[in-house]
Design a protein around this motif. Structure first.
Motif, PDB file in Angstrom:
ATOM      1  N   LEU A 254       0.829  -1.211   0.000  1.00  0.00           N
ATOM      2  CA  LEU A 254       0.000   0.000   0.000  1.00  0.00           C
ATOM      3  C   LEU A 254       0.858   1.254   0.000  1.00  0.00           C
ATOM      4  CD1 LEU A 254      -2.861   1.179   0.057  1.00  0.00           C
ATOM      5  CD2 LEU A 254      -2.725   1.159   2.569  1.00  0.00           C
ATOM      6  N   HIS A 255       1.953   1.225   0.733  1.00  0.00           N
ATOM      7  CA  HIS A 255       2.828   2.397   0.814  1.00  0.00           C
ATOM      8  C   HIS A 255       3.546   2.677  -0.508  1.00  0.00           C
ATOM      9  CE1 HIS A 255       5.479  -1.027   1.717  1.00  0.00           C
ATOM     10  NE2 HIS A 255       6.410  -0.317   1.102  1.00  0.00           N
ATOM     11  N   ASP A 256       3.589   1.687  -1.416  1.00  0.00           N
ATOM     12  CA  ASP A 256       4.247   1.856  -2.719  1.00  0.00           C
ATOM     13  C   ASP A 256       3.371   2.583  -3.728  1.00  0.00           C
ATOM     14  OD1 ASP A 256       6.835   0.072  -2.725  1.00  0.00           O
ATOM     15  OD2 ASP A 256       5.308  -1.163  -1.790  1.00  0.00           O
ATOM     16  N   MET A 257       2.092   2.724  -3.445  1.00  0.00           N
ATOM     17  CA  MET A 257       1.135   3.181  -4.447  1.00  0.00           C
ATOM     18  C   MET A 257       1.089   4.705  -4.539  1.00  0.00           C
ATOM     19  SD  MET A 257      -1.776   0.301  -3.737  1.00  0.00           S
ATOM     20  CE  MET A 257      -1.319  -1.443  -3.842  1.00  0.00           C
ATOM     21  N   GLY A 258       0.883   5.186  -5.761  1.00  0.00           N
ATOM     22  CA  GLY A 258       0.888   6.627  -5.980  1.00  0.00           C
ATOM     23  C   GLY A 258      -0.254   7.338  -5.287  1.00  0.00           C
ATOM     24  N   ASP A 259      -1.444   6.749  -5.338  1.00  0.00           N
ATOM     25  CA  ASP A 259      -2.625   7.359  -4.722  1.00  0.00           C
ATOM     26  C   ASP A 259      -3.315   6.313  -3.850  1.00  0.00           C
ATOM     27  OD1 ASP A 259      -4.855   8.771  -3.998  1.00  0.00           O
ATOM     28  OD2 ASP A 259      -5.398   9.391  -6.027  1.00  0.00           O
ATOM     29  N   PRO A 260      -2.772   6.048  -2.668  1.00  0.00           N
ATOM     30  CA  PRO A 260      -3.360   5.019  -1.824  1.00  0.00           C
ATOM     31  C   PRO A 260      -4.765   5.363  -1.337  1.00  0.00           C
ATOM     32  CG  PRO A 260      -1.624   6.182  -0.656  1.00  0.00           C
ATOM     33  CD  PRO A 260      -1.550   6.625  -2.077  1.00  0.00           C
ATOM     34  N   VAL A 261      -5.123   6.646  -1.302  1.00  0.00           N
ATOM     35  CA  VAL A 261      -6.500   7.007  -0.931  1.00  0.00           C
ATOM     36  C   VAL A 261      -7.467   6.536  -2.010  1.00  0.00           C
ATOM     37  CG1 VAL A 261      -8.099   8.891  -0.453  1.00  0.00           C
ATOM     38  CG2 VAL A 261      -5.774   8.964   0.490  1.00  0.00           C
ATOM     39  N   ALA A 262      -7.091   6.700  -3.279  1.00  0.00           N
ATOM     40  CA  ALA A 262      -7.931   6.198  -4.367  1.00  0.00           C
ATOM     41  C   ALA A 262      -8.029   4.677  -4.305  1.00  0.00           C
ATOM     42  CB  ALA A 262      -7.360   6.632  -5.715  1.00  0.00           C
ATOM     43  N   VAL A 263      -6.944   4.016  -3.922  1.00  0.00           N
ATOM     44  CA  VAL A 263      -6.976   2.562  -3.754  1.00  0.00           C
ATOM     45  C   VAL A 263      -7.948   2.193  -2.646  1.00  0.00           C
ATOM     46  CG1 VAL A 263      -5.630   0.539  -3.085  1.00  0.00           C
ATOM     47  CG2 VAL A 263      -4.630   2.248  -4.623  1.00  0.00           C
ATOM     48  N   ALA A 264      -7.870   2.891  -1.525  1.00  0.00           N
ATOM     49  CA  ALA A 264      -8.785   2.619  -0.408  1.00  0.00           C
ATOM     50  C   ALA A 264     -10.234   2.816  -0.829  1.00  0.00           C
ATOM     51  CB  ALA A 264      -8.440   3.523   0.775  1.00  0.00           C
TER      52      ALA A 264
END
Length: 357
Positions: A254-264
């Motif tokens: 999760l910490h690798d992702m550019g927009d983890p809020v969008a992932v959530a």
């Protein structure tokens, strides 16, 4: 001792110099650990009571002069035992556990492999320090992909089924009866395969944006005999298909992702109303000073070379880093629409977090 107007403490200087010698010795020895792993040198030592350099070379089909120098480097590192009287080398059970027993929970060979793979990107990362640009996961060498698989596999096999999923509310029982699981950022698919093996009634789908990793995950599932109940698809974590998942998991990504809020937000949309998101991320405290220890040192270094550049290469570029900590991850997850968030369990290397709608 002084340099210009600065007075140096000789004892502190000597201590730092000694540490630097350990550091550059460890750096070059990392390559020798990978060589020993790849050529089966550790495994051959583990299978014998003790061997000379000639005997080890004969058993592994390698050149004795290189093997002798390699053995001496390993003995100086504390990874191999040397008996001066017999001129033989051996592994203690503990040395064998970390260097020769790949299925075992203490195996570290993959960590050295991914570290060397990350270092191969030095020129690009150095340039990124000047430009602020990113470097995508897919732009690294195969050693990063395979090394990560081998680095994380021992912990996943030791913990996912026996400890992490049972620590979640009602999830173990649901997966035993069936259910569906989405594994985000699955890489070579080890985590997906472990879940499929542990819950044969469940349907498991692994997603990763890296097509080369997905192809390898399919081969791994076939070899493990679980391709009938786990499948893999190329998809981004903020756009993977499906709905009504009982469990979504994200292991160390999760910490690798550019927009983890969008992932959530997307995870929230694809979960069943009573579904669960399990987030496994590197263990970290919420303050820098909490992480100034050997584990934090390793994670900050990997984060500088791999995780932060990967996030900065993507839209959003939030760059949480591998030492984001629970409080920062909570902010991300709740910003994506989750209302319940807790630490389900932990290990010295992992935070295991549970998020529910």
């Amino acid at each position: 001792m002084s340099t210009g107007t600065t007075t140096l403490d000789p004892e502190r200087l000597d201590a730092l110099l000694s540490r630097a010698v350990v550091e550059f010795g460890a750096t070059v020895n990392a390559a020798l650990v990978v060589i020993g792993d790849r050529l089966g040198l550790y495994r051959a030592l583990a299978e014998a009571e003790a061997l000379t350099s000639t005997e080890l070379a004969e058993r592994t089909g390698t050149a004795e002069r290189y093997v002798r120098e390699w053995l001496n480097a390993q003995a100086a590192s504390g990874y191999v035992e040397y008996d001066a009287a017999s001129r033989r080398y051996a592994l203690t059970p503990e040395q064998a556990a970390i260097l020769a027993d790949r299925p075992g929970p203490a195996f570290v060979g993959g960590g050295f492999q991914v570290a060397l793979g990350a270092a191969a990107g030095l020129e690009r990362i150095q340039e990124a320090f000047l430009t602020g640009a990113g470097m995508g996961w897919h732009e690294h060498s195969h050693d990063v992909f395979e090394g990560c698989e081998r680095f994380f596999e021992p912990g996943y096999r030791a913990n996912i089924i026996d400890a992490w999923i049972p620590a979640l509310e009602d999830v173990h029982e649901r997966l035993e009866a069936g259910g569906s699981v989405a594994d985000l950022g699955c890489g070579h698919g080890v985590s997906s395969i472990v879940i499929a093996e542990g819950y044969p009634a469940a349907e498991v789908i692994g997603f990763d944006y890296h097509d080369e990793s997905i192809a390898q995950a399919r081969r791994r599932a076939e070899a493990a005999g679980v391709s009938d109940r786990v499948r893999f698809e190329v998809a981004a974590a903020d756009a993977f298909p499906g709905a009504g998942y009982d469990l979504v998991v994200s292991f160390d990504c999760l910490h690798d992702m550019g927009d983890p809020v969008a992932v959530a937000r997307h995870v929230r949309e694809t979960l069943a109303d009573d579904g669960t998101w399990m987030i496994v991320d590197p263990y970290a405290g919420d303050r820098v000073e909490d992480n100034l220890n050997p584990v934090g040192r390793a994670y900050y270094a990997f984060s500088t070379m791999l995780c932060t550049p990967n996030s900065l290469s993507q839209d959003g570029g939030l760059a949480l880093g591998a030492q984001a900590g629970e409080a920062r991850l909570r902010e991300v997850v709740t910003a994506g629409g989750f209302t319940r968030f807790r630490r389900a369990t932990e290990t010295p290397f992992n935070l295991v977090l549970e998020a529910r709608p």
